[in-house]
Scaffold this motif. Structure first.
Motif, PDB file in Angstrom:
ATOM      1  N   THR A  60       0.834  -1.205   0.000  1.00  0.00           N
ATOM      2  CA  THR A  60       0.000   0.000   0.000  1.00  0.00           C
ATOM      3  C   THR A  60       0.868   1.254   0.000  1.00  0.00           C
ATOM      4  O   THR A  60       0.622   2.205  -0.758  1.00  0.00           O
ATOM      5  CB  THR A  60      -0.931   0.006   1.221  1.00  0.00           C
ATOM      6  OG1 THR A  60      -1.794  -1.131   1.154  1.00  0.00           O
ATOM      7  CG2 THR A  60      -1.777   1.276   1.242  1.00  0.00           C
ATOM      8  N   LYS A  61       1.914   1.260   0.844  1.00  0.00           N
ATOM      9  CA  LYS A  61       2.809   2.419   0.888  1.00  0.00           C
ATOM     10  C   LYS A  61       3.536   2.589  -0.437  1.00  0.00           C
ATOM     11  O   LYS A  61       3.803   3.709  -0.880  1.00  0.00           O
ATOM     12  CB  LYS A  61       3.813   2.267   2.025  1.00  0.00           C
ATOM     13  CG  LYS A  61       3.226   2.474   3.409  1.00  0.00           C
ATOM     14  CD  LYS A  61       4.308   2.455   4.481  1.00  0.00           C
ATOM     15  CE  LYS A  61       3.720   2.729   5.858  1.00  0.00           C
ATOM     16  NZ  LYS A  61       4.764   2.707   6.918  1.00  0.00           N
ATOM     17  N   LEU A  62       3.864   1.475  -1.075  1.00  0.00           N
ATOM     18  CA  LEU A  62       4.549   1.543  -2.359  1.00  0.00           C
ATOM     19  C   LEU A  62       3.665   2.217  -3.403  1.00  0.00           C
ATOM     20  O   LEU A  62       4.108   3.090  -4.151  1.00  0.00           O
ATOM     21  CB  LEU A  62       4.903   0.123  -2.809  1.00  0.00           C
ATOM     22  CG  LEU A  62       6.051  -0.029  -3.816  1.00  0.00           C
ATOM     23  CD1 LEU A  62       7.352   0.484  -3.225  1.00  0.00           C
ATOM     24  CD2 LEU A  62       6.190  -1.486  -4.221  1.00  0.00           C
ATOM     25  N   MET A  63       2.392   1.845  -3.431  1.00  0.00           N
ATOM     26  CA  MET A  63       1.478   2.454  -4.391  1.00  0.00           C
ATOM     27  C   MET A  63       1.189   3.908  -4.030  1.00  0.00           C
ATOM     28  O   MET A  63       1.067   4.759  -4.920  1.00  0.00           O
ATOM     29  CB  MET A  63       0.175   1.655  -4.455  1.00  0.00           C
ATOM     30  CG  MET A  63       0.328   0.290  -5.126  1.00  0.00           C
ATOM     31  SD  MET A  63       1.041   0.393  -6.787  1.00  0.00           S
ATOM     32  CE  MET A  63      -0.174   1.389  -7.626  1.00  0.00           C
ATOM     33  N   ASP A  64       1.060   4.201  -2.722  1.00  0.00           N
ATOM     34  CA  ASP A  64       0.869   5.593  -2.293  1.00  0.00           C
ATOM     35  C   ASP A  64       2.004   6.467  -2.810  1.00  0.00           C
ATOM     36  O   ASP A  64       1.789   7.566  -3.331  1.00  0.00           O
ATOM     37  CB  ASP A  64       0.804   5.686  -0.768  1.00  0.00           C
ATOM     38  CG  ASP A  64      -0.492   5.135  -0.194  1.00  0.00           C
ATOM     39  OD1 ASP A  64      -1.409   4.837  -0.989  1.00  0.00           O
ATOM     40  OD2 ASP A  64      -0.585   5.013   1.039  1.00  0.00           O
ATOM     41  N   GLY A  65       3.238   5.949  -2.658  1.00  0.00           N
ATOM     42  CA  GLY A  65       4.402   6.708  -3.119  1.00  0.00           C
ATOM     43  C   GLY A  65       4.418   6.891  -4.619  1.00  0.00           C
ATOM     44  O   GLY A  65       4.793   7.949  -5.131  1.00  0.00           O
ATOM     45  N   ALA A  66       3.992   5.856  -5.355  1.00  0.00           N
ATOM     46  CA  ALA A  66       3.963   5.952  -6.815  1.00  0.00           C
ATOM     47  C   ALA A  66       2.949   6.997  -7.274  1.00  0.00           C
ATOM     48  O   ALA A  66       3.233   7.815  -8.154  1.00  0.00           O
ATOM     49  CB  ALA A  66       3.633   4.584  -7.413  1.00  0.00           C
ATOM     50  N   ILE A  67       1.761   6.970  -6.671  1.00  0.00           N
ATOM     51  CA  ILE A  67       0.727   7.947  -7.049  1.00  0.00           C
ATOM     52  C   ILE A  67       1.170   9.353  -6.678  1.00  0.00           C
ATOM     53  O   ILE A  67       1.026  10.301  -7.460  1.00  0.00           O
ATOM     54  CB  ILE A  67      -0.607   7.602  -6.365  1.00  0.00           C
ATOM     55  CG1 ILE A  67      -1.118   6.242  -6.852  1.00  0.00           C
ATOM     56  CG2 ILE A  67      -1.657   8.684  -6.661  1.00  0.00           C
ATOM     57  CD1 ILE A  67      -2.301   5.720  -6.064  1.00  0.00           C
ATOM     58  N   SER A  68       1.737   9.489  -5.471  1.00  0.00           N
ATOM     59  CA  SER A  68       2.210  10.804  -5.027  1.00  0.00           C
ATOM     60  C   SER A  68       3.287  11.330  -5.969  1.00  0.00           C
ATOM     61  O   SER A  68       3.310  12.518  -6.314  1.00  0.00           O
ATOM     62  CB  SER A  68       2.751  10.711  -3.601  1.00  0.00           C
ATOM     63  OG  SER A  68       3.210  11.969  -3.153  1.00  0.00           O
ATOM     64  N   GLY A  69       4.179  10.448  -6.405  1.00  0.00           N
ATOM     65  CA  GLY A  69       5.233  10.862  -7.326  1.00  0.00           C
ATOM     66  C   GLY A  69       4.681  11.336  -8.656  1.00  0.00           C
ATOM     67  O   GLY A  69       5.166  12.314  -9.234  1.00  0.00           O
ATOM     68  N   MET A  70       3.631  10.664  -9.160  1.00  0.00           N
ATOM     69  CA  MET A  70       3.004  11.093 -10.406  1.00  0.00           C
ATOM     70  C   MET A  70       2.450  12.506 -10.278  1.00  0.00           C
ATOM     71  O   MET A  70       2.625  13.350 -11.161  1.00  0.00           O
ATOM     72  CB  MET A  70       1.885  10.129 -10.793  1.00  0.00           C
ATOM     73  CG  MET A  70       2.357   8.871 -11.482  1.00  0.00           C
ATOM     74  SD  MET A  70       0.985   7.945 -12.246  1.00  0.00           S
ATOM     75  CE  MET A  70       0.152   7.317 -10.804  1.00  0.00           C
ATOM     76  N   VAL A  71       1.771  12.755  -9.153  1.00  0.00           N
ATOM     77  CA  VAL A  71       1.163  14.070  -8.960  1.00  0.00           C
ATOM     78  C   VAL A  71       2.237  15.141  -8.815  1.00  0.00           C
ATOM     79  O   VAL A  71       2.139  16.234  -9.390  1.00  0.00           O
ATOM     80  CB  VAL A  71       0.228  14.054  -7.734  1.00  0.00           C
ATOM     81  CG1 VAL A  71      -0.340  15.440  -7.480  1.00  0.00           C
ATOM     82  CG2 VAL A  71      -0.904  13.055  -7.944  1.00  0.00           C
ATOM     83  N   GLN A  72       3.301  14.843  -8.059  1.00  0.00           N
ATOM     84  CA  GLN A  72       4.379  15.820  -7.863  1.00  0.00           C
ATOM     85  C   GLN A  72       5.072  16.156  -9.174  1.00  0.00           C
ATOM     86  O   GLN A  72       5.539  17.285  -9.366  1.00  0.00           O
ATOM     87  CB  GLN A  72       5.393  15.284  -6.857  1.00  0.00           C
ATOM     88  CG  GLN A  72       4.886  15.253  -5.421  1.00  0.00           C
ATOM     89  CD  GLN A  72       5.964  14.826  -4.444  1.00  0.00           C
ATOM     90  OE1 GLN A  72       7.111  15.256  -4.542  1.00  0.00           O
ATOM     91  NE2 GLN A  72       5.610  13.965  -3.507  1.00  0.00           N
ATOM     92  N   SER A  73       5.135  15.194 -10.095  1.00  0.00           N
ATOM     93  CA  SER A  73       5.814  15.436 -11.368  1.00  0.00           C
ATOM     94  C   SER A  73       5.106  16.481 -12.218  1.00  0.00           C
ATOM     95  O   SER A  73       5.681  17.016 -13.162  1.00  0.00           O
ATOM     96  CB  SER A  73       5.933  14.126 -12.159  1.00  0.00           C
ATOM     97  OG  SER A  73       4.669  13.723 -12.676  1.00  0.00           O
ATOM     98  N   LEU A  74       3.847  16.808 -11.875  1.00  0.00           N
ATOM     99  CA  LEU A  74       3.103  17.827 -12.613  1.00  0.00           C
ATOM    100  C   LEU A  74       3.656  19.227 -12.363  1.00  0.00           C
ATOM    101  O   LEU A  74       3.431  20.144 -13.146  1.00  0.00           O
ATOM    102  CB  LEU A  74       1.619  17.791 -12.218  1.00  0.00           C
ATOM    103  CG  LEU A  74       0.867  16.480 -12.486  1.00  0.00           C
ATOM    104  CD1 LEU A  74      -0.529  16.549 -11.889  1.00  0.00           C
ATOM    105  CD2 LEU A  74       0.800  16.194 -13.979  1.00  0.00           C
ATOM    106  N   GLY A  75       4.356  19.393 -11.237  1.00  0.00           N
ATOM    107  CA  GLY A  75       4.898  20.707 -10.903  1.00  0.00           C
ATOM    108  C   GLY A  75       3.844  21.721 -10.529  1.00  0.00           C
ATOM    109  O   GLY A  75       4.066  22.930 -10.624  1.00  0.00           O
ATOM    110  N   ASP A  76       2.677  21.238 -10.098  1.00  0.00           N
ATOM    111  CA  ASP A  76       1.560  22.113  -9.744  1.00  0.00           C
ATOM    112  C   ASP A  76       1.416  22.135  -8.218  1.00  0.00           C
ATOM    113  O   ASP A  76       1.096  21.106  -7.618  1.00  0.00           O
ATOM    114  CB  ASP A  76       0.275  21.591 -10.385  1.00  0.00           C
ATOM    115  CG  ASP A  76      -0.960  22.386  -9.991  1.00  0.00           C
ATOM    116  OD1 ASP A  76      -0.800  23.497  -9.439  1.00  0.00           O
ATOM    117  OD2 ASP A  76      -2.085  21.906 -10.234  1.00  0.00           O
ATOM    118  N   PRO A  77       1.631  23.272  -7.566  1.00  0.00           N
ATOM    119  CA  PRO A  77       1.559  23.327  -6.099  1.00  0.00           C
ATOM    120  C   PRO A  77       0.171  23.067  -5.542  1.00  0.00           C
ATOM    121  O   PRO A  77       0.022  22.833  -4.341  1.00  0.00           O
ATOM    122  CB  PRO A  77       2.017  24.755  -5.774  1.00  0.00           C
ATOM    123  CG  PRO A  77       1.707  25.538  -7.003  1.00  0.00           C
ATOM    124  CD  PRO A  77       1.936  24.593  -8.137  1.00  0.00           C
TER     125      PRO A  77
END
Length: 379
Positions: A60-77
């Protein structure tokens, strides 16, 4: 067999297994062939980590991190992935009551600054002041967090403590603050001299429309002749609450248009036949989002005169999407436009009458100017 060959074999097996697993799904969901390689790559890495990482892996933490990383890559605060705890905190905040310290923050130029401190809250009791810059939360520098994450880290269970590292006048100090239930009265009114009503809107939460109406009705009963709406230091909130208030003060017609990237448009309109009172609106550099929607609609329709300084310039719209594990995704999906077609994202709204609030001022010169402008309208 060498360790390198074993690793390569495991990785190839993971990739092949991933490919076979998703081939049918890609076909079923109409995923283009050029996306298949990326999906295989992602699942291959995931399975390799699960199989070979030195310690047990929490999937679960692995997937949380993957999703969070996708969102952060947008560069949108303003886009953010929230796990179950943070998603619950967000829901509590929009409902107007949550565990926190009672401060409003602004996020600009890679800095997190305290905009205002609510009366009789842990933040005020601890000695926090407007203008303080937050450098770290519980020892984690804010530079390592997304802006939305900073607020999430500061909020928490009532009775627990949070440590803020504050910079003020070039000096840094830690403040240990115990969280409490923060009940926000987001709209309050009072009658000023000469029949001038005054309503301060601190933010736009679920109950703000009702609170504004109660204040507005009370001022009418007291003989209100004109109205000052104070949107200073208001970071925004729910567009629905903003539209609810706009229907009480903005003349009939468009309030705001929400435009998505494919050009599709949703227009929110006011049904008010005409404004009942002359209005002056106070804005400043921390008036953002829903505040700018209301101020922009009143300015474009000629229903109000804006006094103060240029607003923040957040003209994007976020949607909050609940996910399968009580987590959620906050994603920017559109930009909003004022009735005259202005997109103020990154630029802000210019006031009709510019008035700076001097540092250390003992008199609210912006409010005094708003009263002066309103008196001229009442003559």
């Amino acid at each position: 067999m060498s360790k390198k060959k074993i690793i390569i074999g495991v990785l190839l097996t993971a990739v092949l297994s991933s490919f076979l697993t998703i081939a049918g799904l890609c076909f079923a969901f109409g995923i283009h062939s050029n996306e298949v390689a990326d999906i295989v790559r992602f699942l291959g890495v995931k399975r390799f980590i699960e199989a070979r990482y030195v310690s047990d892996v929490n999937e679960t933490k692995l997937m949380d991190g993957a999703i969070s990383g996708m969102v952060q890559s947008l560069g949108d605060p303003h886009s953010l992935y929230m796990n179950a705890d943070r998603f619950e905190q967000l829901k509590e905040h929009t409902e107007g009551e949550f565990g926190g310290i009672g401060v409003t923050m602004g996020f600009k130029d890679s800095k997190v600054t305290i905009i205002s401190v609510l009366d009789d809250t842990p933040g005020q009791h601890a000695g926090l002041e407007a203008g303080d810059e937050i450098m770290a939360v519980d020892g984690t520098p804010v530079s390592e967090m997304q802006p939305e994450e900073v607020a999430m880290h500061i909020r928490g269970e009532v009775g627990t403590k949070v440590v803020l590292t504050i910079e003020r006048d070039g000096e840094t100090q830690d403040y240990t603050i115990e969280r409490a239930t923060i009940k926000i009265d987001t709209a309050k009114g009072t009658m000023l001299e000469d029949g001038m009503g005054y309503i301060r809107i601190a933010s736009f939460s679920e109950n703000t429309g009702k609170e504004f109406k109660a204040a507005y009705d009370s001022l009418e009963e007291q003989g209100m002749k004109g109205l000052i709406i104070d949107l200073r230091e208001n970071p925004g909130g729910l567009v629905t609450s903003c539209v609810e208030i706009a229907n009480m003060v903005v003349p009939k017609g468009p309030i705001v248009s929400v435009v998505e990237r494919d050009g599709s448009k949703e227009v929110h309109e006011s049904n008010l036949e005409e404004s009942k009172y002359p209005i002056v609106v106070l804005i400043d550099g921390n008036s953002a989002s829903a505040s700018e929607i209301l101020a922009g609609a009143l300015q474009d329709t000629g229903a109000a005169t804006l006094v103060g300084t240029k607003s923040y310039g957040k003209g994007s719209v976020q949607v909050v999407v609940p996910m399968l594990h009580n987590d959620g995704l906050k994603l920017t999906i559109a930009k909003y436009y004022t009735p005259n077609g202005r997109c103020i994202d990154g630029t802000g709204i210019e006031p009709d009458v510019e008035v700076e609030l001097p540092e250390g001022a003992t008199t609210d010169v912006q409010l005094e100017k708003a009263k002066e402008v309103l008196k001229e309208k009442l003559q």
